[in-house]
Every structure is written in structure tokens, then in C-alpha cells.
Scaffold this active site. Structure first.
Site, short mmCIF file in Angstrom:
data_model
loop_
_atom_site.label_atom_id
_atom_site.label_comp_id
_atom_site.label_asym_id
_atom_site.label_seq_id
_atom_site.Cartn_x
_atom_site.Cartn_y
_atom_site.Cartn_z
N ARG A 1 0.86 -1.18 0.00
CA ARG A 1 0.00 0.00 0.00
C ARG A 1 0.90 1.24 0.00
O ARG A 1 1.59 1.51 0.98
CB ARG A 1 -0.90 0.00 1.23
CG ARG A 1 -1.80 1.23 1.39
CD ARG A 1 -2.53 1.12 2.72
NE ARG A 1 -3.46 2.21 2.96
CZ ARG A 1 -3.15 3.36 3.55
NH1 ARG A 1 -1.90 3.59 3.96
NH2 ARG A 1 -4.06 4.28 3.75
N LEU A 2 0.91 1.98 -1.10
CA LEU A 2 1.76 3.16 -1.22
C LEU A 2 1.05 4.34 -0.58
O LEU A 2 0.17 4.97 -1.18
CB LEU A 2 2.10 3.44 -2.68
CG LEU A 2 2.77 2.31 -3.47
CD1 LEU A 2 3.24 2.82 -4.82
CD2 LEU A 2 3.92 1.69 -2.70
N ASP A 3 1.43 4.65 0.65
CA ASP A 3 0.74 5.67 1.43
C ASP A 3 1.07 7.07 0.92
O ASP A 3 2.23 7.41 0.68
CB ASP A 3 1.19 5.54 2.91
CG ASP A 3 0.60 6.62 3.78
OD1 ASP A 3 -0.63 6.63 3.95
OD2 ASP A 3 1.38 7.47 4.27
N ALA A 4 0.02 7.88 0.75
CA ALA A 4 0.14 9.30 0.40
C ALA A 4 1.03 9.52 -0.82
O ALA A 4 1.69 10.55 -0.95
CB ALA A 4 0.69 10.09 1.59
N VAL A 5 1.03 8.58 -1.74
CA VAL A 5 1.98 8.61 -2.85
C VAL A 5 1.70 9.75 -3.82
O VAL A 5 2.61 10.19 -4.55
CB VAL A 5 2.00 7.25 -3.57
CG1 VAL A 5 0.71 7.01 -4.33
CG2 VAL A 5 3.22 7.12 -4.46
#
Length: 586
Positions: free
Chosen positions: A243-247
Site C-alpha cells: 500500500r503506497l501511502d500518500a503517494v
């Protein structure tokens, strides 16, 4: 070097050329490509990813939890590593409902419940260790956060930045305070630049989210190399969903909004290239809490994110159920393009954060949005704000436990809370995409006012920590709303995972049955199963004529939720408040 590695190297070089176009580097993109291959241990890769491949089916469902959402306690003391307690708990009845689990950030952190990471390479000792993570990954497909936009101001990297030591001294984005940054999109109300004393004097560090969450500078390719090493570590520990957070905020360019920039998209494509070559069924999900049309761009051409969070769904679905009108939900759903093979929506109703409001910009009117906010505040919710470019503030998200959010309608609380709550999940579980359910939704957890009062952090109202003994007592009491919700959702999930028409990429059409009934038709990829998903979204009984659905007379139709056959295909059925039907031909 094999032909496959040569092809991979050439592909990575092209992606790096796009990312670092116009930037002076201390080594060539050929050398960077070789470094990436080395860091990911791809020197002898033998399998090329197949494009447009679905790494999921109807059996997939993701449980979302913090590592310490459930604790085994003796008084105020935690007596067991919470990750062990969580593993024990989810190995019970939940295992029949979920085949994947998202453990929210389990690393040492300084704020934001894990999203301000001090050290990406170790497990927070208050939760457990890598052995506990591997044990979870042995029993569930493991999803983990890659907190990629920023790290903690207490990290070794930032300490090196302050001291002017390598490598951290070049890892952070700084800007002159005189620079015009008015175009920058802000998700918070805190100042964008943090004044920091360093050995080189005062530096102004970019902080998209908070002064403790300092933004990394991806114009330095060494930062990208660091995160590729982290991805390799997580793969080795059993992580298969990233899960790429705040990407969306990753790349910054002055004079722009500093969100959704082309370099950000290319970095995601590069990470997908590496992850798929390292593990053919690994998946990338982008967490981009932004307006719907912007969110959809993160699919690319089925070469970027495998999955995107369906951020518009929670506010629209909650609004539907408190208003009794499905018009906006249906209108939005008809605009959503079917996902290409190799991509899927990640559907959810509640998360560890709040109900995001940016994703309904242009979907709900200002009056409707204010009505939703006021109703949620009346149910005990809080509202978090963001700063606009003119300095004014605007609601960014509603912070509330989903069970409390659905305790009533715009008219106030009523007796239909449990039914309304279940209906929300029945609707979500029927939609095209992969479902994710927050553990506190599975447990029917209420607003945690005590934790909120203790921290004054709005999001803590929806981040309760259960004592295992208390939770087991609640789940063992058949009259408890927690038990009612838990048992009903497990049963519905068990039904869902057996239906081919609920494959995340199966056909979906929106039905037009009036504002009080939300209906969709799903058809399996092989066209052998059809399911009509019909839901009363109001607090009044609604009459539904099956003639309007046009069921095929020569087929036996069964309501999957009750197991009852529908003998008369032209009958009129009475749907009780928040009642649902899954009519299937198989």
C-alpha cells in the site's frame, strides 16, 4: 546477463530517464538501473510478468487492522505481543471470511499511529517482531504500508540531515520561505515548511502532513534506492501487497500543485516493474485520497497501480443510507469505467482514517455535503480540516466510527442502526472490486471518546484498542450488537466468496429502480452466473416488482442471503427497511 535481465535493465533505464529528465545526477541511469536490479536481487530473474493478469478472484477479501487493535491484558498491562494476539484472534472464525490481512504500519514511529516512521527495517517491539509478521503471512496474504512520501523527524536519516552527515543530509526536500507555494495542494492546516536548525544553518523542510512527518526528496535517486531495498526486505518477510501511502504527493515542483505529477506516476510504474519481476503475484495499491477522476489516473494503462482505493464510495454510501436516496451513488457508479484485467478497485466503507470528503468534490452539492457533515457531528463525529491556497480552511474528512455514523438518518438516531450498518456492507461486498473491511467494522466498534479526549487526535475516535477478554465476552453474548454484526458479516462474506459473479473483474451494470432501491447486476466472467443485488436504502418498507428486473422464467432464482427460492418471477416483493437480496441463477 540473460536476455530477460537485459530487457528489464533497458525498461528500468527508460523509466529512470523519464523520472530524472532535466536533473543532474552523479551517475548515469544505466548505473542506476543496475543498482535497482542488484538491490532487488533480480540478477538471475527467469520469469517475465504477464501483462493484464488478475492476481485475485471472488475469494479475496482483506481485513484491515492495526497490530494492537486487540490486546491481551492483565489490568493495564499488555501480557502478550499484540501481533501474536491478533494472529490468534484472526485464526478463528475470521479465517473463513478473509484470505488477506492489512497490518497498518508496524514499524517504530513517533506520531500518527505509525505513519511517521522512525525505522522502516524493524518491527515496533511494542507489537512483536518479524517472526510474528512472517507467521501472519503464512496464513494470510499480507498487505503492508510503504510510507513513501515522508518519514519521522526522529529518524536516523533526519538526524543525519541536521548533522550534515551522509546519507541523510541529501534525503529531504527543502525550500526557501520566500518561494511562492500558494499553488501547492494541502491536505492539512499545519505550515508546509518546518524551520530546522542544521549545521549548515536554518533549513526549511517540506512537511506535507505535519512537522513530525518530513518529506523525502526523490529528486535524489539514492532515496529511491533506499525504498527499493525496503521493498525487497518486505517481500522477504512475506509481504505480497504494498500500500503506497500518500503517494500522490511524492514529487514536488515549485510553481505546480505538487500532486499527481508525472514523475510520481513513473515512480509507481518503476516500482511495479521491480515488484512484479521479483514476485509475479505481488500487488501495488495506491492510497490517493483525492477527487475521483484524479484517483482513476493511478491505474495508468494497467501498468501502474494494480488496485486503487475507491475513495468516493464511503462518503457516497454513508450519504445514501442517511438520506434514503441512492441517486448520487448510482450516478457515480455509472461513471466508473470497468477495470481492465490486471487492475481492480479496492472497495471499503470504513478505514483507520476517516470518511474522506475530497473524493466527493463535484459529486455532492455544498448543501448535501454540509448536511452529511452536520448529521455525522450529531452522531458524535469530528471534522478534520485542510488549508486552501487562499489561506481559508475546508472540511477534509469526517472522523467517526462507522457503526455510529449509521445509527440513524438526517432525522436523527433510530432503531435501524444494525440493519443499516449491515446493508452498507452488503452493498459494498457486491460491487466490482476487492473488498476491504476495517476490523472495527467487523466488531461493530463504537466511537472511542476516551481515547480522543486523551490525545485530542480526531482520528483516534475510530482507532479503539480492544481488550481480548472484553471482546470475547461481547462476541459470546448473542444479544450484543458486536456479536450480531460479527456473526452476520462473517456469514455474508462466506457466501460472497463462493460466487463467480463477484469476481473483482466480473461485469457490473447499475439498475434504475427508483431512489430508495440501490441495485446492480453482476455477471461472472464465463457468463454462467448472474446475481441481482437489490438493497432498500431507506427506513421505510419498499415494494419491488420483479418484472422491473426481468428475471429469466426458465431459471430457478435463489436469494443467496437467505437460501430461499423465488417461485414467482413476476411477483412483487416487500423489502423491509435496509433489506437486501442477492438473487442468483446458480
Amino acid at each position: 546477463m540473460s536476455d530477460l535481465v537485459q530487457k528489464l535493465t533497458a525498461n528500468l533505464k527508460h523509466q529512470l530517464d523519464v523520472i530524472y529528465s532535466g536533473i543532474s545526477l552523479n551517475r548515469s541511469t544505466d548505473q542506476l538501473a543496475d543498482e535497482l536490479i542488484d538491490r532487488m536481487n533480480l540478477d538471475d530473474v527467469t520469469q517475465e510478468p504477464k501483462p493484464f493478469t488478475n492476481h485475485w478472484d471472488e475469494s479475496d477479501a482483506v481485513l484491515i487492522s492495526y497490530g494492537d487493535s486487540i490486546e491481551r491484558k492483565n489490568g493495564y498491562s499488555v501480557t502478550e505481543a499484540p501481533l501474536k494476539t491478533l494472529h490468534s484472534f484472526v485464526s478463528g472464525p475470521l479465517k473463513a471470511a478473509f484470505n488477506a490481512i492489512h497490518i497498518l504500519p508496524f514499524y517504530p514511529y513517533s506520531s500518527d499511529d505509525g505513519f511517521s516512521v522512525i525505522n522502516y527495517s524493524v518491527v515496533n517491539e511494542a507489537l512483536g517482531d518479524w517472526h510474528d509478521i512472517r507467521r501472519l503471512s503464512a496464513d494470510f496474504r499480507l498487505m503492508s504500508d510503504l510510507v513513501i512520501n515522508h518519514c519521522s523527524s526522529r529518524s536516523v536519516w533526519f538526524d543525519q540531515f541536521i548533522k550534515g552527515e551522509s546519507p541523510g543530509r541529501d534525503y529531504f526536500r527543502t525550500e526557501l520561505p520566500s518561494t511562492d507555494l500558494t499553488k501547492v495542494v494541502r491536505p492539512r492546516t499545519t505550515p508546509l515548511l518546518r524551520e530546522t536548525q542544521t549545521v549548515q544553518g536554518v533549513q526549511h523542510v517540506w512537511c506535507t502532513f505535519s512537522p513530525d512527518q518530513v518529506d523525502l526528496d526523490f529528486t535524489n535517486p539514492d532515496v529511491l534506492i533506499e525504498f527499493v531495498k525496503i521493498v525487497r526486505l518486505y517481500l522477504d518477510q512475506g509481504v505480497r501487497i504494498f500500500r503506497l501511502d500518500a503517494v500522490a504527493f511524492l514529487w514536488k515542483e515549485t510553481g505546480t500543485a505538487c500532486i499527481n505529477l508525472r514523475q510520481t506516476h513513473e515512480i509507481i510504474r518503476l516500482l511495479r516493474t521491480l515488484v512484479e519481476h521479483a514476485c509475479h503475484d505481488a500487488v501495488i495499491i495506491t492510497e490517493t485520497n483525492i477527487p475521483n477522476q484524479e484517483n482513476l489516473t493511478y491505474f495508468g494503462n494497467a501498468n501502474e497501480a494494480h488496485c486503487i482505493y475507491n475513495f468516493s464510495l464511503p462518503p457516497l454510501l454513508v450519504n445514501t443510507l442517511v438520506s434514503g436516496d441512492s441517486t448520487h451513488l448510482k450516478r457515480w457508479l455509472m461513471t466508473m469505467p470497468p477495470c481492465q484485467d490486471g487492475t481492480a478497485y479496492f472497495n471499503f466503507v470504513a478505514s483507520h482514517d476517516g470518511i474522506g470528503l475530497r473524493p466527493v468534490e463535484g459529486l455532492l452539492s455544498e448543501k448535501e455535503l454540509n448536511g452529511l457533515i452536520n448529521t455525522m457531528m450529531g452522531f458524535g463525529g469530528r471534522v478534520s480540516m485542510r488549508t486552501l491556497d487562499d489561506g481559508s480552511t475546508r472540511p477534509y474528512e469526517i472522523n467517526i466510527a462507522l457503526f455510529d455514523a449509521l445509527q440513524g438518518t438526517h432525522a436523527g438516531p433510530d432503531k435501524w442502526g444494525v440493519q443499516r450498518f449491515i446493508a452498507a456492507h452488503v452493498i459494498m461486498l457486491a460491487l466490482e472490486g476487492i473488498p476491504g473491511i476495517y476490523i472495527h467494522s467487523m466488531l461493530g466498534t463504537r466511537n472511542d471518546y476516551a481515547r480522543f479526549e486523551n490525545t485530542q487526535h480526531n482520528r483516534h475516535i475510530n482507532r479503539h484498542r480492544w481488550d481480548l477478554g472484553e471482546l470475547e465476552a461481547q462476541l459470546g453474548d448473542a444479544q450484543s450488537t458486536h456479536a450480531q454484526v460479527y456473526n452476520r458479516l462473517i456469514a455474508i462474506l462466506a457466501i460472497r466468496r463462493q460466487q463467480r459473479a463477484f469476481h473483482p473483474n466480473a461485469t457490473q451494470f447499475t439498475l434504475q429502480l427508483g431512489p430508495h432501491i440501490f441495485g446492480i447486476w453482476r455477471q461472472s466472467i464465463d457468463r454462467r452466473q448472474s446475481i441481482f443485488c437489490l438493497n432498500n436504502v431507506s427506513d421505510q418498507t419498499v415494494e419491488l416488482s420483479l418484472i422491473d428486473i426481468n428475471l429469466i422464467d426458465s431459471v430457478t432464482w435463489i436469494d443467496l442471503l437467505t437460501g430461499q427460492a423465488i417461485p414467482d418471477h413476476q411477483a412483487t416483493l416487500s423489502l423491509p427497511p435496509y433489506g437486501s437480496l442477492w438473487l442468483s441463477n446458480a
